[in-house]
Design a protein around this motif. Structure first.
Motif, PDB file in Angstrom:
ATOM      1  N   CYS A 149      -1.875   2.742  -4.959  1.00 32.50           N
ATOM      2  CA  CYS A 149      -0.968   1.876  -4.180  1.00 32.50           C
ATOM      3  C   CYS A 149      -0.218   0.932  -5.132  1.00 32.50           C
ATOM      4  O   CYS A 149      -0.737   0.565  -6.188  1.00 32.50           O
ATOM      5  N   CYS A 185      -7.787  -0.724  -0.100  1.00 32.26           N
ATOM      6  CA  CYS A 185      -7.595  -0.104   1.214  1.00 32.26           C
ATOM      7  C   CYS A 185      -8.261   1.271   1.310  1.00 32.26           C
ATOM      8  O   CYS A 185      -8.338   1.848   2.385  1.00 32.26           O
ATOM      9  N   CYS A 198      -7.562   1.721  -4.544  1.00 32.40           N
ATOM     10  CA  CYS A 198      -7.107   0.427  -4.014  1.00 32.40           C
ATOM     11  C   CYS A 198      -8.163  -0.099  -3.032  1.00 32.40           C
ATOM     12  O   CYS A 198      -8.992   0.657  -2.538  1.00 32.40           O
ATOM     13  N   HIS A 244       0.824  -1.213   0.000  1.00 35.03           N
ATOM     14  CA  HIS A 244       0.000   0.000   0.000  1.00 35.03           C
ATOM     15  C   HIS A 244       0.856   1.260   0.000  1.00 35.03           C
ATOM     16  O   HIS A 244       0.394   2.316   0.431  1.00 35.03           O
TER      17      HIS A 244
HETATM   18 ZN   LIG Z   1      -3.836   0.260  -0.893  1.00 34.82          ZN
END
Ligand SMILES: [Zn+2]
Length: 389
Positions: A261, A256, A254, A244
């Motif tokens: 990332c 996340c 992403c 990340h």
């Molecule tokens: Zn990420």
């Protein structure tokens, strides 16, 4: 609090030193153990007698000791004294390994799972698979000593809680207590890349290497870092999320929640997307791997493009940590040389350590079993680590 040197503590410490010496450097004679540990022959003799009676160690045969013509008995660790189970929980599969205590695989079971996103269902299926592996374990003095599990996400290894696994969509799942209750055995969990790094260092390509990084390329990118022989966990236990690190602040979103990332450029999904862009049709990773092997230009370019971004991320790791070895685990099998060659070239172009202290970059040795063997090695580590200082 400083631990005082009471007798049982010293005895357990010496016992674990002798046992681990035999695990990693055996077979050895009693005289050789005394020479390498500095312990007295009487101490060695008493520890070895105990280890033999508990079936941890067996006498192998004789070897001529130098000079005096006497023959010494060699001692070796007995890996069949018990078994251990290693589990990899993937985004769409569960892999369960039954191993002996030298991490040699006795049996592999894998099943695909469509509902990993439902923790209760996934834990139920995992528990059934582990129970079946326990039933298959050979009779042994210790039986199955525990279960280790590698998870693709943030794990509080101390408490055994999956904090956040974005690709599974799990949050705060108390996996260790759930499974320990169902199985009645010690359960250890860790992030899949941490487990992989431990497995490779103990039983794979990282043997004898003190500073190394293991990267696993799957649905996401995991990183396990070992520095000075210690797995780096950080303050909150979540260190190593280099998948990340931001490569492009305005890049694609992403899992996340951030943008751009490394994972969005260098994971399996990035390879599939790139291939579709180039060839105009979507194929599975195993098909792309096969095509790349037969020289297909789009498949080769898709893998190399992901590897080139991976190389940029790894160059930062090399500059920041100066490891002796980077190991890459991926599911592109025989086409993995495309990843290694491209990463190697990118890192050589971009890292400061070249030519002073070049980092070796190679495939993981345990292949697609790295995570599960690594997870089992966490159990072995706990079992054999001796008394806490
Ligand atoms: Zn990420």
């Amino acid at each position: 609090m400083t631990r005082t040197g009471d007798q049982s503590y010293i005895k357990n410490l010496n016992r674990s030193i002798v046992l681990n010496l035999l695990r990693y450097q055996g077979p050895l004679s009693r005289v050789e153990i005394a020479r390498r540990t500095g312990l007295t022959k009487a101490t060695i003799s008493s520890i070895v007698d105990e280890l033999i009676s508990e079936k941890y160690v067996s006498e192998l045969g004789h070897v001529s000791s130098s000079g005096v013509g006497r023959r010494a008995v060699l001692l070796e660790f007995n890996p069949a004294v018990g078994s251990v189970i290693g589990v990899e929980l993937g985004v769409d599969f569960i892999k369960v390994l039954l191993l002996d205590l030298s991490a040699r695989v006795i049996k592999i079971t894998e099943s695909s799972i469509q509902e990993t996103q439902n923790p209760e269902y996934a834990v139920g299926q995992m528990s059934e698979m582990v129970k079946s592996a326990i039933a298959d374990a050979p009779d042994s003095p210790l039986g199955v000593i525990g279960v280790g599990i590698g998870i693709p996400g943030l794990v509080d290894a101390k408490r055994g809680v999956v904090l956040n696994a974005p690709n599974l969509r799990w949050k705060d799942v108390h996996l260790k207590s759930l499974l320990q209750y169902q199985l009645g055995l010690p359960v250890v969990l860790d992030n899949e890349a941490n487990a992989g790094a431990m497995g490779e260092q103990l039983f794979g390509a990282g043997k004898g290497v003190s500073n190394m990084v293991y990267l696993s390329i799957g649905t996401g990118i995991g990183t396990g870092i070992i520095l000075n022989n210690q797995l780096i966990r950080g303050e909150g236990g979540i260190a190593g999320e280099f998948g990340h690190m931001t490569i492009d602040r305005s890049g694609p979103k992403c899992s996340c929640g951030n943008h751009g990332c490394l994972e969005t450029y260098a994971s399996e999904k990035a390879m599939l997307d790139r291939y579709e862009q180039l060839a105009g049709t979507r194929k599975s990773l195993s098909e792309i791997t096969r095509l790349a092997q037969s020289g297909d230009a789009s498949a080769t370019a898709a893998i190399q493009s992901a590897a080139s971004y991976l190389g940029i991320g790894i160059a930062s790791l090399v500059n920041g940590l100066n490891p002796a070895l980077i190991l890459i685990g991926s599911r592109v099998g025989p086409a993995s040389h495309l990843i290694i060659d491209t990463v190697d070239e990118t890192v050589r172009d971009r890292s400061f350590t070249e030519p002073y202290s070049p980092t070796r970059i190679q495939n993981s040795a345990l292949g697609d079993l790295t995570c599960a063997i690594g997870a089992a090695s966490l159990v072995l580590h706990d079992h054999f680590s001796g008394p806490a200082a």
